[in-house]
Design a protein around this motif. Sequence first.
Motif, PDB file in Angstrom:
ATOM      1  N   ALA A 153       0.830  -1.206   0.000  1.00  0.00           N
ATOM      2  CA  ALA A 153       0.000   0.000   0.000  1.00  0.00           C
ATOM      3  C   ALA A 153       0.865   1.256   0.000  1.00  0.00           C
ATOM      4  CB  ALA A 153      -0.927  -0.002   1.213  1.00  0.00           C
ATOM      5  N   VAL A 154       1.975   1.219   0.717  1.00  0.00           N
ATOM      6  CA  VAL A 154       2.885   2.370   0.741  1.00  0.00           C
ATOM      7  C   VAL A 154       3.515   2.565  -0.633  1.00  0.00           C
ATOM      8  CG1 VAL A 154       5.023   3.280   1.736  1.00  0.00           C
ATOM      9  CG2 VAL A 154       3.321   2.192   3.218  1.00  0.00           C
ATOM     10  N   ARG A 155       3.908   1.473  -1.266  1.00  0.00           N
ATOM     11  CA  ARG A 155       4.490   1.566  -2.606  1.00  0.00           C
ATOM     12  C   ARG A 155       3.493   2.203  -3.586  1.00  0.00           C
ATOM     13  NH1 ARG A 155       8.345  -0.980  -5.858  1.00  0.00           N
ATOM     14  NH2 ARG A 155       9.097  -2.184  -4.070  1.00  0.00           N
ATOM     15  N   GLU A 156       2.261   1.728  -3.551  1.00  0.00           N
ATOM     16  CA  GLU A 156       1.247   2.243  -4.474  1.00  0.00           C
ATOM     17  C   GLU A 156       1.013   3.739  -4.264  1.00  0.00           C
ATOM     18  OE1 GLU A 156      -3.460   1.468  -5.641  1.00  0.00           O
ATOM     19  OE2 GLU A 156      -2.431   0.092  -4.284  1.00  0.00           O
ATOM     20  N   GLU A 157       0.878   4.150  -3.003  1.00  0.00           N
ATOM     21  CA  GLU A 157       0.619   5.556  -2.720  1.00  0.00           C
ATOM     22  C   GLU A 157       1.834   6.424  -3.051  1.00  0.00           C
ATOM     23  OE1 GLU A 157      -1.048   9.150  -1.642  1.00  0.00           O
ATOM     24  OE2 GLU A 157      -2.005   7.236  -2.100  1.00  0.00           O
ATOM     25  N   SER A 158       3.030   5.958  -2.743  1.00  0.00           N
ATOM     26  CA  SER A 158       4.221   6.761  -3.026  1.00  0.00           C
ATOM     27  C   SER A 158       4.384   6.950  -4.526  1.00  0.00           C
ATOM     28  CB  SER A 158       5.474   6.126  -2.422  1.00  0.00           C
ATOM     29  OG  SER A 158       5.763   4.872  -3.011  1.00  0.00           O
ATOM     30  N   GLU A 159       4.160   5.912  -5.304  1.00  0.00           N
ATOM     31  CA  GLU A 159       4.321   6.039  -6.751  1.00  0.00           C
ATOM     32  C   GLU A 159       3.251   6.960  -7.336  1.00  0.00           C
ATOM     33  OE1 GLU A 159       4.695   2.054  -8.261  1.00  0.00           O
ATOM     34  OE2 GLU A 159       6.737   1.867  -7.464  1.00  0.00           O
ATOM     35  N   SER A 160       2.064   6.953  -6.740  1.00  0.00           N
ATOM     36  CA  SER A 160       1.026   7.891  -7.154  1.00  0.00           C
ATOM     37  C   SER A 160       1.480   9.332  -6.898  1.00  0.00           C
ATOM     38  CB  SER A 160      -0.271   7.595  -6.406  1.00  0.00           C
ATOM     39  OG  SER A 160      -1.244   8.576  -6.682  1.00  0.00           O
ATOM     40  N   ARG A 161       2.117   9.558  -5.764  1.00  0.00           N
ATOM     41  CA  ARG A 161       2.596  10.908  -5.448  1.00  0.00           C
ATOM     42  C   ARG A 161       3.740  11.333  -6.357  1.00  0.00           C
ATOM     43  NH1 ARG A 161       2.134  11.918   1.071  1.00  0.00           N
ATOM     44  NH2 ARG A 161       0.177  10.806   1.397  1.00  0.00           N
ATOM     45  N   PHE A 162       4.630  10.390  -6.700  1.00  0.00           N
ATOM     46  CA  PHE A 162       5.705  10.724  -7.636  1.00  0.00           C
ATOM     47  C   PHE A 162       5.108  11.164  -8.971  1.00  0.00           C
ATOM     48  CE2 PHE A 162       8.372   7.041  -5.631  1.00  0.00           C
ATOM     49  CZ  PHE A 162       8.538   7.779  -4.475  1.00  0.00           C
ATOM     50  N   ARG A 163       4.157  10.389  -9.480  1.00  0.00           N
ATOM     51  CA  ARG A 163       3.544  10.716 -10.768  1.00  0.00           C
ATOM     52  C   ARG A 163       2.870  12.083 -10.726  1.00  0.00           C
ATOM     53  NH1 ARG A 163       2.129   5.192 -10.482  1.00  0.00           N
ATOM     54  NH2 ARG A 163       0.032   5.742  -9.729  1.00  0.00           N
ATOM     55  N   ALA A 164       2.164  12.355  -9.634  1.00  0.00           N
ATOM     56  CA  ALA A 164       1.467  13.636  -9.508  1.00  0.00           C
ATOM     57  C   ALA A 164       2.456  14.798  -9.480  1.00  0.00           C
ATOM     58  CB  ALA A 164       0.606  13.639  -8.250  1.00  0.00           C
ATOM     59  N   ALA A 165       3.582  14.620  -8.782  1.00  0.00           N
ATOM     60  CA  ALA A 165       4.576  15.688  -8.690  1.00  0.00           C
ATOM     61  C   ALA A 165       5.174  15.989 -10.055  1.00  0.00           C
ATOM     62  CB  ALA A 165       5.672  15.304  -7.700  1.00  0.00           C
ATOM     63  N   PHE A 166       5.509  14.953 -10.809  1.00  0.00           N
ATOM     64  CA  PHE A 166       6.119  15.172 -12.122  1.00  0.00           C
ATOM     65  C   PHE A 166       5.099  15.658 -13.142  1.00  0.00           C
ATOM     66  CE2 PHE A 166       9.404  11.996 -10.577  1.00  0.00           C
ATOM     67  CZ  PHE A 166      10.384  12.966 -10.385  1.00  0.00           C
ATOM     68  N   ALA A 167       3.828  15.270 -12.970  1.00  0.00           N
ATOM     69  CA  ALA A 167       2.785  15.788 -13.865  1.00  0.00           C
ATOM     70  C   ALA A 167       2.592  17.287 -13.655  1.00  0.00           C
ATOM     71  CB  ALA A 167       1.472  15.043 -13.628  1.00  0.00           C
ATOM     72  N   ALA A 168       2.689  17.722 -12.400  1.00  0.00           N
ATOM     73  CA  ALA A 168       2.524  19.148 -12.093  1.00  0.00           C
ATOM     74  C   ALA A 168       3.734  19.961 -12.530  1.00  0.00           C
ATOM     75  CB  ALA A 168       2.278  19.325 -10.595  1.00  0.00           C
ATOM     76  N   ASP A 169       4.935  19.354 -12.443  1.00  0.00           N
ATOM     77  CA  ASP A 169       6.163  20.053 -12.814  1.00  0.00           C
ATOM     78  C   ASP A 169       7.168  19.026 -13.331  1.00  0.00           C
ATOM     79  OD1 ASP A 169       8.465  21.499 -13.128  1.00  0.00           O
ATOM     80  OD2 ASP A 169       8.651  22.110 -11.033  1.00  0.00           O
ATOM     81  N   PRO A 170       7.280  18.886 -14.647  1.00  0.00           N
ATOM     82  CA  PRO A 170       8.193  17.887 -15.205  1.00  0.00           C
ATOM     83  C   PRO A 170       9.649  18.087 -14.797  1.00  0.00           C
ATOM     84  CG  PRO A 170       6.666  18.657 -16.883  1.00  0.00           C
ATOM     85  CD  PRO A 170       6.490  19.557 -15.690  1.00  0.00           C
ATOM     86  N   ASP A 171      10.000  19.293 -14.372  1.00  0.00           N
ATOM     87  CA  ASP A 171      11.378  19.565 -13.956  1.00  0.00           C
ATOM     88  C   ASP A 171      11.578  19.437 -12.443  1.00  0.00           C
ATOM     89  OD1 ASP A 171      12.311  20.124 -16.530  1.00  0.00           O
ATOM     90  OD2 ASP A 171      11.518  22.159 -16.417  1.00  0.00           O
ATOM     91  N   ALA A 172      10.575  18.955 -11.750  1.00  0.00           N
ATOM     92  CA  ALA A 172      10.670  18.850 -10.293  1.00  0.00           C
ATOM     93  C   ALA A 172      11.802  17.914  -9.869  1.00  0.00           C
ATOM     94  CB  ALA A 172       9.353  18.337  -9.712  1.00  0.00           C
ATOM     95  N   VAL A 173      12.351  18.195  -8.695  1.00  0.00           N
ATOM     96  CA  VAL A 173      13.243  17.265  -8.010  1.00  0.00           C
ATOM     97  C   VAL A 173      12.414  16.637  -6.897  1.00  0.00           C
ATOM     98  CG1 VAL A 173      15.340  16.996  -6.635  1.00  0.00           C
ATOM     99  CG2 VAL A 173      15.278  18.670  -8.516  1.00  0.00           C
ATOM    100  N   VAL A 174      12.188  15.349  -7.001  1.00  0.00           N
ATOM    101  CA  VAL A 174      11.360  14.650  -6.020  1.00  0.00           C
ATOM    102  C   VAL A 174      12.266  13.781  -5.149  1.00  0.00           C
ATOM    103  CG1 VAL A 174       9.472  13.008  -5.667  1.00  0.00           C
ATOM    104  CG2 VAL A 174       9.350  14.677  -7.525  1.00  0.00           C
ATOM    105  N   VAL A 175      12.092  13.917  -3.847  1.00  0.00           N
ATOM    106  CA  VAL A 175      12.895  13.180  -2.873  1.00  0.00           C
ATOM    107  C   VAL A 175      11.963  12.277  -2.071  1.00  0.00           C
ATOM    108  CG1 VAL A 175      14.407  13.368  -0.861  1.00  0.00           C
ATOM    109  CG2 VAL A 175      14.582  15.044  -2.717  1.00  0.00           C
TER     110      VAL A 175
END
Length: 200
Positions: free
Chosen positions: A90-112
Amino acid sequence: MPLLALTGGIASGKSTIAALLAQRGAIVVDADAIVRQVQAPGTPVLDGIAGEFGADVLRSDGSLDRARLAARVFGHPERLAALNALVHPAVREESESRFRAAFAADPDAVVVYDVPLLAEARAGDAWDLVVVAHAPAQVRARRLIETRGMTEDDARARIASQAGDDERLALADVVIDTADDLDATRRQVDDLWERVLHAR
């Protein structure tokens, strides 16, 4: 769109590094916060935990009694494995959803991804950089005693229950030594940030 994994043992200074990266513009996804979310009352994960470990790991308001659950799994690898099998997907699924959302909002984002259990759960994932916060075990034990009020035995037991330093360091692309003062840590984070920006 770099995706960094930031890990480190308990009291290693990982949260400090995450905060410094956030100040520089990184989007920090906190694995511990996701764990709390997926274990909230009414979630399938919490229902599974209660089914596996007993309804008495829930408080009267239906929330998870984390201390009681921890006592039940601490020092029992098979119990911990059963808990991880419920929580980690469940953590993997939610974290990957957040990664996708961050990059969709800003393709140049640095996600940690601020993730304590990288070595235990997600070492094989495709990270652009793995950053390890590191301080010797005796330094971390002292921090736990001074800042969290643990006994020395408790502090050392908590450290020993996690992946060893060698296991974490073997994953590292970048090691940030947090044994010194905050200024030294900040300088290393600045160097990391410059490296990430130049690699984008």
